[in-house]
Design an enzyme around this catalytic site. Structure first.
Site, PDB file in Angstrom:
ATOM      1  N   CYS A   1      35.723   5.459 -22.662  1.00 57.38           N
ATOM      2  CA  CYS A   1      34.875   5.476 -21.476  1.00 57.38           C
ATOM      3  C   CYS A   1      35.679   6.077 -20.336  1.00 57.38           C
ATOM      4  O   CYS A   1      36.765   5.606 -20.025  1.00 57.38           O
ATOM      5  CB  CYS A   1      34.385   4.075 -21.124  1.00 57.38           C
ATOM      6  SG  CYS A   1      35.673   2.816 -21.077  1.00 57.38           S
TER       7      CYS A   1
ATOM      8  N   HIS B   1       0.828  -1.206   0.000  1.00 62.62           N
ATOM      9  CA  HIS B   1       0.000   0.000   0.000  1.00 62.62           C
ATOM     10  C   HIS B   1       0.862   1.255   0.000  1.00 62.62           C
ATOM     11  O   HIS B   1       0.623   2.201  -0.767  1.00 62.62           O
ATOM     12  CB  HIS B   1      -0.923  -0.008   1.229  1.00 62.62           C
ATOM     13  CG  HIS B   1      -1.742   1.246   1.363  1.00 62.62           C
ATOM     14  ND1 HIS B   1      -1.314   2.334   2.115  1.00 62.62           N
ATOM     15  CD2 HIS B   1      -2.951   1.605   0.840  1.00 62.62           C
ATOM     16  CE1 HIS B   1      -2.214   3.293   2.047  1.00 62.62           C
ATOM     17  NE2 HIS B   1      -3.219   2.875   1.281  1.00 62.62           N
TER      18      HIS B   1
END
Length: 549
Positions: free
Chosen positions: A516, A186
């Site tokens: 990279c 919930h």
């Protein structure tokens, strides 16, 4: 309840020969409900053996995913489904279907980012992150809902678990922390709808935070949410992705954490230029692969810890392959069908030794940075069996899960003979360059890789420049040295000339070159140099992507 969580890759569901399950997280499942008598139930603790087992097997997951896809196709929109498994017959049932109204309605052309602007230190509690935002405020620990005038607007709600009675309070909170619950609890559902960051399933948050005055709740660091003490500074930004330019040079992502990969799927990147396997090993496997294969060399303490980690697996090597393949698959799925370059393990010996059970398998080296690392380990008898597990995981991702966008990259390959031995070792494990479209790249981080570029190009399909190591070995500077940091410079002419030479030589024989590293994110002039030199791709951290693009 902290439930199991399974992730399915939709494209692989089209082929019955493929396994589409790319992620498995086993929840704690501390309690369960059982029949007490006809029509009545009782709640009791779940035995440890049941808690560590999966609730669904791969066949059941595939069945549910297939039904979900069919329901979605029928209604023509993303759907939330509830399901159940009959306790007597084992049959699966769909109980309810309703439109999914949060993720599917997000404006995908706008990327909202939150980022802590200071080092946070160790978190007070951790749990599952809901949302991608950061919230902070006064801790309000409650056992039961209270009147709104007793809950300060902007407070951080800390409680065991929520239900619909809590919703008025949740609307006033800047963040929510619960002891129990998973992504479908919930608290998770309501916080998504409210746009309030939540950390659910945090264990003992109500106890730990009860006497803490102020906290910062961060859901901006991947799937794991963290609660830090104090009001930490952070920044928010929004990026209009539709306004980013089209570039000839590909801009790709550096990704390491599989749990964060889906966070960045909206970025219009050209793929992943570097996925670090060692991050997955360190954070999701946690065990030295040779320790899994040779427990007889371990002390009783490490053997016991490994037995607990690998409980439920037919053998301990399967644990490594399963965890590693799921981690790689999540990164590959987040960019499908763009290429995802996965670098095989590049720990140094001192880093390997810190893994659980690692000490007996690693030598003491005076300078691990230029010691037994990368390619030199893969064919050596001291690690050959560990590399075989890496190959099994990569092969499973490509051939069993269907993520053929994975490119394999070999780090720290010193000589041509070493390249041949590594490729032969991979072939013995069923990873054959060219078969089923497999490409194999090599890191260009040693001067030998540039000097013999055309010879390396005969053996590999592309190069990826590791600018830190290339600078270290070109200038003779330990990249971790604080004393020499002032002259460690990727833009030094010796380094940039090597990069230019590599691009020219690689392109002359039809091979691609990428880079990279962090420097393009920090230095526009260095990025300009790379583009002018003709580098095919630049791979950067996700939070730098828009700036570099």
């Amino acid at each position: 309840m902290d439930p199991d969580e399974y992730t399915v890759f939709k494209p692989s569901m089209k082929d019955p020969a493929l396994d589409p399950v790319i992620g498995v997280r086993i929840g704690s499942k501390r309690i369960k409900t059982v029949y007490a008598s006809t029509g009545l139930t009782r709640t009791e603790g779940t035995p440890e053996t049941e808690r560590s087992q999966r609730v669904l097997n791969d066949a059941e997951i595939r069945t549910l995913a297939g039904w979900a896809a069919a329901v979605e196709k029928h209604y023509g929109c993303p759907m939330d489904l509830e399901w159940a498994k009959d306790g007597l017959t084992g049959e699966l049932w769909i109980l309810q279907a309703r439109p999914e109204t949060v993720q599917s309605r997000r404006h995908t052309a706008t990327l909202r980012r939150c980022r802590l602007t200071t080092a946070p230190g160790a978190p007070l509690v951790d749990g599952t992150a809901v949302g991608e935002a950061i919230g902070r405020g006064l801790v309000v620990a409650l056992e039961h809902p209270v009147d709104l005038d007793r809950f300060p607007s902007g407070g951080v709600l800390v409680t065991g678990i929520t239900d619909p009675d809590w919703e008025p309070v949740m609307k006033r909170a800047s963040a929510i922390v619960t002891d129990h619950g998973g992504r479908t609890s919930h608290a998770a559902i309501v916080s998504r709808e409210l746009g309030v960051p939540a950390v659910v399933g945090a264990g003992d948050a109500t106890h730990v935070l009860r006497d803490v005055r102020e906290v910062t709740v961060s859901c901006a660091e991947g799937e794991h949410g963290h609660v830090y003490g104090g009001l930490l500074p952070y920044e928010e930004s929004e990026e209009d992705l539709e306004r980013l330019p089209t570039t000839r040079t590909h801009v790709m992502l550096n990704l390491a954490d599989p749990s964060a990969a889906f966070r960045w799927w909206r970025l219009p990147a050209d793929g992943v230029g570097l996925a670090r396997m060692e991050f997955i090993v360190a954070h999701q496997i946690k065990v030295h692969p040779m320790a899994l294969l040779h427990p007889e060399r371990l002390d009783s303490h490490d053997r016991h810890l490994i037995e607990r980690l690998t409980e439920g697996y037919p053998d301990q090597g399967s644990y490594f392959v399963d965890r590693l393949s799921h981690g790689i698959a999540r990164i590959a799925a987040s960019r499908w069908p763009a290429p995802v370059v996965v670098r095989t393990s590049d720990f140094k010996t001192n880093e390997y030794a810190k893994l659980l059970g690692g000490r007996p398998f690693e030598p003491d080296e005076a300078n691990p940075m230029i010691g037994w690392r990368g390619a030199s380990r893969y064919y050596d008898q001291g690690y050959r069996e560990g590399f075989a597990l890496e190959c099994r995981a990569l092969r499973r991702v490509r051939e069993t899960m269907g993520l053929t966008n994975v490119v394999v990259m070999i780090p720290f390959c010193r000589t041509l003979g070493e390249a041949d031995r590594v490729l032969d070792t991979m072939m013995e494990e069923g990873l054959v360059r060219g078969r089923k479209g497999l490409q194999v790249y090599v890191m260009a981080e040693i001067p030998a890789n540039i000097i013999l570029a055309q010879d390396f190009a005969e053996r590999f399909d592309g190069f990826s420049i590791g600018s830190n190591d290339l600078t270290q070995l070109t200038l003779g500077i330990d990249r971790d040295s604080e004393v020499l940091a002032r002259i460690f410079d990727e833009a030094d002419p010796a380094v940039t000339r090597s990069i230019g030479t590599l691009v020219t030589r690689a392109h002359s024989v039809g091979r691609t070159v990428g880079l990279c590293g962090q420097r393009p994110s920090d230095d526009p002039a260095f990025t300009e140099f790379l583009v002018a030199a003709g580098v095919d791709s630049i791979s950067v951290a996700p939070d730098s992507f828009a700036t570099v693009k």
